[in-house]
Design a protein around this motif. Structure first.
Motif, PDB file in Angstrom:
ATOM      1  N   LEU A 136       0.823  -1.214   0.000  1.00 20.61           N
ATOM      2  CA  LEU A 136       0.000   0.000   0.000  1.00 20.61           C
ATOM      3  C   LEU A 136       0.860   1.268   0.000  1.00 20.61           C
ATOM      4  O   LEU A 136       0.489   2.266  -0.618  1.00 20.61           O
ATOM      5  N   ALA A 137       2.008   1.210   0.655  1.00 16.75           N
ATOM      6  CA  ALA A 137       2.917   2.362   0.618  1.00 16.75           C
ATOM      7  C   ALA A 137       3.372   2.617  -0.823  1.00 16.75           C
ATOM      8  O   ALA A 137       3.395   3.750  -1.308  1.00 16.75           O
ATOM      9  N   PHE A 138       3.685   1.546  -1.503  1.00 14.78           N
ATOM     10  CA  PHE A 138       4.129   1.622  -2.894  1.00 14.78           C
ATOM     11  C   PHE A 138       3.015   2.194  -3.773  1.00 14.78           C
ATOM     12  O   PHE A 138       3.221   3.130  -4.545  1.00 14.78           O
ATOM     13  N   ALA A 139       1.817   1.643  -3.593  1.00 14.00           N
ATOM     14  CA  ALA A 139       0.689   2.091  -4.410  1.00 14.00           C
ATOM     15  C   ALA A 139       0.384   3.570  -4.180  1.00 14.00           C
ATOM     16  O   ALA A 139       0.118   4.311  -5.119  1.00 14.00           O
ATOM     17  N   LEU A 140       0.457   3.987  -2.929  1.00 14.08           N
ATOM     18  CA  LEU A 140       0.181   5.394  -2.607  1.00 14.08           C
ATOM     19  C   LEU A 140       1.138   6.325  -3.326  1.00 14.08           C
ATOM     20  O   LEU A 140       0.739   7.338  -3.893  1.00 14.08           O
ATOM     21  N   LEU A 141       2.414   5.971  -3.293  1.00 16.18           N
ATOM     22  CA  LEU A 141       3.425   6.813  -3.909  1.00 16.18           C
ATOM     23  C   LEU A 141       3.275   6.824  -5.428  1.00 16.18           C
ATOM     24  O   LEU A 141       3.385   7.855  -6.071  1.00 16.18           O
ATOM     25  N   GLN A 142       2.998   5.653  -5.980  1.00 22.17           N
ATOM     26  CA  GLN A 142       2.857   5.561  -7.434  1.00 22.17           C
ATOM     27  C   GLN A 142       1.694   6.401  -7.945  1.00 22.17           C
ATOM     28  O   GLN A 142       1.794   7.057  -8.959  1.00 22.17           O
TER      29      GLN A 142
END
Ligand SMILES: Nc1nc2c(ncn2[C@@H]2O[C@H](COP(=O)(O)OP(=O)(O)OP(=O)(O)O)[C@@H](O)[C@H]2O)c(=O)[nH]1
Ligand SMILES: [Mg+2]
Length: 315
Positions: free
Chosen positions: A259-265
């Motif tokens: 989810l951290a990755f998705a948020l940043l992307q």
């Protein structure tokens, strides 16, 4: 999100313990009062709950004696569906695809294999589950048989070199014995880096992939003890240790990283992410904030490979 790894490395165990750990987010004894709930679809709930129950029976087994398998192998390819619910309202669909490990070695033309390849091409997050005991203690052939890094590389390389950003999680299981102190933890990390050297080498040169090494405890009370030989066959032997609870640790971390990755992307490249991160249109500031906090709950101690800017802290 796609799970990959040969038979018996612990893919289903990871999902079952992850679900158990995260479905209790709102419990009073949990300090993570984020307002989130991870809710599974009926089938997923039933299967993972049952798997979790079976895993907990480990505590009834005698101590110091070899443990047998606790779960049956997964059949074919199974979609595990979840929803992230915030304050009672569904905000996000999450799909994990669990597979029978044998599929990764099947041939083109095999129905399950073709379906697996299609799913892998669509995946944004790939979770390669790795048997840590085989990594550290197995000789070259045992380790290659248990984790098959070459086959994993062969499958992942064409997918990870396409232009879409990917998160690759190397989740190490069966590594209770090496998580006791820094020295043994380093041993585990070195063994991983040696056997996945080829993959880590090309990860250095691709801009669109970040990988994280996450050792987890899924059972917590079982430890690798020795390798037994039966003719040509070698068997890893695990025993239940006394005075240790069934106590999964860090099994929530893969989802926090995802989810951290998705948020940043989605902040960086909205168009690619619209389908996956449907909450982009969500105006609910409290939800956005809670999601960010959930992602911030990820441990910063894991080793990162590839383009680390893809996973840098989002505030
Ligand atoms: N000691 C230890 N044992 C584990 C761990 N994770 C899984 N196991 C054991 O490994 C066995 C196989 O795990 P599964 O989760 O079924 O493996 P899988 O990758 O889903 O296997 P397939 O579905 O056949 O591809 C389980 O029955 C557990 O007994 C772990 O972290 N530590
Ligand atoms: Mg399985």
């Amino acid at each position: 999100m796609m799970m990959v790894g040969p038979d018996g490395v612990g893919k289903t165990t990871l999902l079952a313990t992850m679900y158990h750990e995260l479905s209790n987010l709102e419990d009073d004894d949990n300090d993570d009062q984020s307002g989130f709930e991870l809710v599974a679809s009926q089938d997923t709930h039933h299967d993972l709950q049952e798997a979790y129950q079976k895993l907990t029976t480990i505590v009834t087994q005698p101590t110091f004696t070899p443990t047998g398998p606790l779960l049956k192998g997964t059949a074919g390819l199974i979609e595990r569906q979840f929803e992230m619910v915030f304050k009672g309202k569904k905000e996000l669909d999450l799909v994990f695809c669990d597979i029978a490990g044998g599929i990764i070695q099947a041939n083109e033309g095999n129905r399950d294999f073709d379906e697996f390849k299609t799913r892998l091409e669509q995946a944004v997050v790939i979770i390669n589950v790795i048997d840590g005991s085989a990594l550290v203690e197995g000789n070259d052939s045992l380790s290659a048989k248990k984790n098959n890094p070459r086959q994993i590389e062969k499958l992942l390389q064409p997918i990870l070199t396409n232009p879409q950003n990917h998160l690759l999680l190397f989740v190490i299981t069966k590594c209770e014995a090496w998580l006791k102190n820094e020295k043994t933890q380093t041993l585990l990390e070195r063994a991983f880096e040696k056997q996945y050297e080829m993959m880590l080498k090309w990860l250095k040169h691709v801009e669109n992939v970040v990988a994280v090494l996450i050792p987890v405890k899924t059972l917590g009370c079982v430890e690798f003890t020795r390798i037994d030989s039966h003719g040509d066959e070698q068997e890893m032997v695990f025993i239940r240790k006394p005075n240790l609870r069934f106590c999964p640790e860090n099994t929530d971390q893969p989802l926090r990283y995802a989810l951290a990755f998705a948020l940043l992307q989605h902040n960086q490249n909205r168009s690619q992410w619209n389908q996956f991160v449907r909450w982009i249109f969500n105006e609910d500031v409290a939800f956005q904030k809670a999601l960010t906090e959930f992602a911030q709950g990820r441990s910063q101690t894991f080793k990162i490979y590839g383009n680390s800017s893809l996973i840098e802290v989002t505030k």
